[in-house]
Design a protein around this motif. Structure first.
Motif, short mmCIF file in Angstrom:
data_model
loop_
_atom_site.label_atom_id
_atom_site.label_comp_id
_atom_site.label_asym_id
_atom_site.label_seq_id
_atom_site.Cartn_x
_atom_site.Cartn_y
_atom_site.Cartn_z
N ASN A 7 9.91 -4.79 1.47
CA ASN A 7 10.31 -3.13 2.03
C ASN A 7 9.01 -2.60 2.95
N PHE B 159 13.30 11.03 -1.94
CA PHE B 159 11.84 10.64 -2.95
C PHE B 159 11.17 12.33 -3.42
N ARG C 96 -1.30 -5.44 5.78
CA ARG C 96 -1.65 -4.65 7.15
C ARG C 96 -3.50 -5.39 7.66
N ASN D 144 8.33 12.99 -1.22
CA ASN D 144 8.41 13.50 0.65
C ASN D 144 7.35 15.32 0.59
N THR E 235 0.74 -1.12 -0.11
CA THR E 235 -0.31 -0.34 0.07
C THR E 235 1.49 1.22 -0.05
N GLY E 236 2.00 1.03 -0.18
CA GLY E 236 3.00 2.31 -0.26
C GLY E 236 2.88 3.11 -1.57
N SER E 237 4.46 3.99 -1.45
CA SER E 237 4.43 4.49 -2.34
C SER E 237 4.81 3.55 -3.84
N ILE E 238 5.94 2.89 -3.06
CA ILE E 238 6.57 2.12 -4.33
C ILE E 238 5.30 1.27 -4.20
N ASP F 74 1.91 -9.36 8.87
CA ASP F 74 2.57 -7.80 9.63
C ASP F 74 4.11 -8.09 10.11
N PHE F 75 4.85 -7.73 9.76
CA PHE F 75 6.60 -7.69 9.83
C PHE F 75 6.72 -7.58 11.58
N HIS G 5 19.00 0.50 7.28
CA HIS G 5 18.58 -0.91 6.64
C HIS G 5 19.67 -1.38 6.99
#
Ligand SMILES: NC(=O)c1ccc[n+]([C@@H]2O[C@H](COP(=O)([O-])OP(=O)(O)OC[C@H]3O[C@@H](n4cnc5c(N)ncnc54)[C@H](OP(=O)(O)O)[C@@H]3O)[C@@H](O)[C@H]2O)c1
Length: 274
Positions: free
Chosen positions: A64, A131, A31, A134, A8-11, A44-45, A109
């Motif tokens: 990611n 990015f 999630r 942002n 669901t993120g930008s990438i 979920d991580f 990271h």
């Protein structure tokens, strides 16, 4: 199957759109339920086994999320589960300059990247700079605040990160590698503010603040104190030009030039947050 986390993120959204368009079989790990136009499972991580259950032998995994205190533990565990499941390749999002011990997300990271490299699973690590997306939240009341001074940053459009990931996930698994990803240019914040002003048709100014004032500004927006200080410090450090060089990696991998700031602004001007 291509399994996409952070879907669901930008990438992630751009990646799924791209893979769907190419007719690839995609499984998103979410999630909470969301309609992304592809099959999904819940995971979920913070409970890595729920992500591991989505993985089968031969899958390609896009790895990611966004940094949170459990980031290193969660990502390491999912990498281990990917190896146990027989995943054919992990394409992971990191950040340029990531190294264990580096401040903020760079340190987390760095630890995850080291774990992935040693995991035995074929890997590709994407290391983008800041990015362009942002800007959608950084422009507030006609101002962009920061501590970058005249430092240049080769900002990248997240759609180009998704394009690189899509290329790596759909071609035969190649050699392991680290990919430093940038946009085509490295503007200063003043140049960015001028470009945003032109695209939105109203004045936007960059306001450069000393680190303590920027930290207080970020804290005023609800960012916890130590994190706000580190973030302001990082902006000032970035001002030394460490993210100013651009790379040809997006074009080398995808065959197209990375999107310019002007193109990003043109694509988003009509729907820019009020
Ligand atoms: N922003 C930058 O300038 C920049 C620069 C370089 C590198 N990066 C890196 O880029 C990555 C962020 O990529 P992005 O912008 O595409 O992400 P994003 O838009 O911030 O979205 C984060 C995604 O991760 C998911 N997520 C977060 N925590 C999770 C968890 N515990 N379990 C499962 N899913 C979880 C979110 O799901 P929900 O919908 O459930 O929240 C969402 O899909 C980070 O690793 C960041 O360090 C960012």
């Amino acid at each position: 199957m291509i399994v996409v986390t952070g879907a669901t993120g930008s990438i992630g959204r751009a990646l799924i759109e791209r893979l769907d368009g190419e007719g690839e079989e995609v499984l998103a790990v979410l999630r909470r339920p969301a309609d992304l136009g592809c099959e999904y499972v819940l995971g979920d991580f913070d409970r890595p086994e729920t992500v591991g259950e989505a993985l089968s032998a031969g899958d390609r995994l896009f790895l990611n999320t966004s940094p949170w205190p459990g980031f290193v533990r969660g990502h390491r565990a999912v990498i281990d589960l990917a190896r146990e499941a027989g995943v054919a390749q992990v394409v992971s999002v990191s950040v340029r300059g990531a190294a264990p011990g580096a401040p903020l997300a760079g340190g987390m990271h760095g630890e995850v990247d080291d774990h992935l490299r040693a995991s035995g699973v074929p890997w590709s690590i994407l290391r983008p700079v800041g990015f362009m997306q942002n800007l959608l939240t950084d422009v507030r009341d006609g101002r962009i605040y920061g501590s970058y001074g005249q430092g240049r940053v080769g900002y990248i459009d997240t759609r180009d990160i998704a394009d690189v990931a899509a290329a790596l996930l759909t071609r035969p698994v190649g050699p392991d590698g680290t990919y430093v990803l940038t946009g085509p240019d490295a503007p200063t914040q003043d140049e960015i503010a001028a470009a945003v002003s032109g695209a939105l048709g109203r004045e936007v100014r960059y306001v450069d603040l000393p680190v303590p004032e920027m930290a207080a500004h970020l804290a005023g927006q609800g960012i916890p104190e130590p994190f706000a200080r580190d973030l302001a410090r990082l902006m000032a450090d970035t001002g030394d030009g460490r993210w100013s060089t651009t790379t040809s990696t997006v074009e080398d991998v995808t065959g197209h030039r990375p999107r310019s700031l002007a193109a990003f602004l043109a694509d988003h001007a009509a729907t820019w947050p009020a």
